[in-house]
Design a protein around this motif. Sequence first.
Motif, PDB file in Angstrom:
ATOM      1  N   THR A  28       8.554  -0.212   0.158  1.00 12.46           N
ATOM      2  CA  THR A  28       7.310   0.030   0.889  1.00 12.46           C
ATOM      3  C   THR A  28       6.802  -1.280   1.459  1.00 12.46           C
ATOM      4  N   HIS A  32      -1.384  -4.908   3.743  1.00 18.17           N
ATOM      5  CA  HIS A  32      -2.124  -3.917   4.534  1.00 18.17           C
ATOM      6  C   HIS A  32      -2.010  -4.277   6.006  1.00 18.17           C
ATOM      7  N   LEU A  39      -1.055  -5.011  -0.815  1.00 17.78           N
ATOM      8  CA  LEU A  39      -1.190  -3.614  -1.224  1.00 17.78           C
ATOM      9  C   LEU A  39      -1.063  -3.445  -2.729  1.00 17.78           C
ATOM     10  N   ALA A  74      -4.117   2.225   0.166  1.00 14.76           N
ATOM     11  CA  ALA A  74      -2.675   2.455   0.270  1.00 14.76           C
ATOM     12  C   ALA A  74      -2.393   3.943   0.140  1.00 14.76           C
ATOM     13  N   TYR A 185       3.609   4.234  -4.558  1.00 16.24           N
ATOM     14  CA  TYR A 185       3.379   3.890  -3.161  1.00 16.24           C
ATOM     15  C   TYR A 185       4.333   4.652  -2.257  1.00 16.24           C
ATOM     16  N   GLN A 191       2.195   3.664   5.373  1.00 17.30           N
ATOM     17  CA  GLN A 191       1.050   2.799   5.090  1.00 17.30           C
ATOM     18  C   GLN A 191       0.291   2.475   6.382  1.00 17.30           C
TER      19      GLN A 191
END
Length: 213
Positions: A28, A32, A39, A74, A185, A191
């Motif tokens: 991931t 941010h 995150l 997130a 996540y 995201q």
Amino acid sequence: MLRQYPEHKLRVPTSGEALAGRDQAIATAETHFVSGLPLHGPWPQNMKKVLVGMGCFWGVERLFWNVPGVYVTAAGYSGGLTPNPTYEETCTGLTGHNEVVLVVYDPAVVSLPDLLQVFWEEHDPTQGMRQGNDVGTTYRSGIYVYSDEDLKAAEVSKEAYQQALTARGFGAITTEILPASDFYYAEGYHQQYLAKNPQGYCGLRGTGVSCVF
């Protein structure tokens, strides 16, 4: 009228039905897209967090990253059985997970009741295993908290909003309010999706009923 959906997509699977998942977290993003903040932390020690499910997490995440006092958000999966699920796995209905947003916030600037007011007013919490045309367990309404105090605050807010909804002819709230379980996540492309794709899909639709408690 909603079309018919497979029964297994409208209920959380049993442990025997759930997909196996994996031991390692899926890849991931690390920061941010909007703020550049991490995150995964570390975050300032005074920060608190809550998980919210309001349907497709793209619009939900944008909603909350714009709330003053929210430090970072997130997109992810929680409330199910399959460890480290992929998006494709959650879409089968066989992980039990909900699409949720992790909201990390500064309680000196924005309180949990403030965030809960946003939560209640910006979606329809009476729809069961769906939000609008998004149907399945992954789209259920949920609040997942990290302390007994926050659990009580969430329940109090639910009772107050139920009174407001009932007065306007809406049915029973179906939102699940639970202690937070593991948060996984979502993939990097999920995201802050609507910051990267401003014309992308957002299914958020409120009831038009104000929440005061």
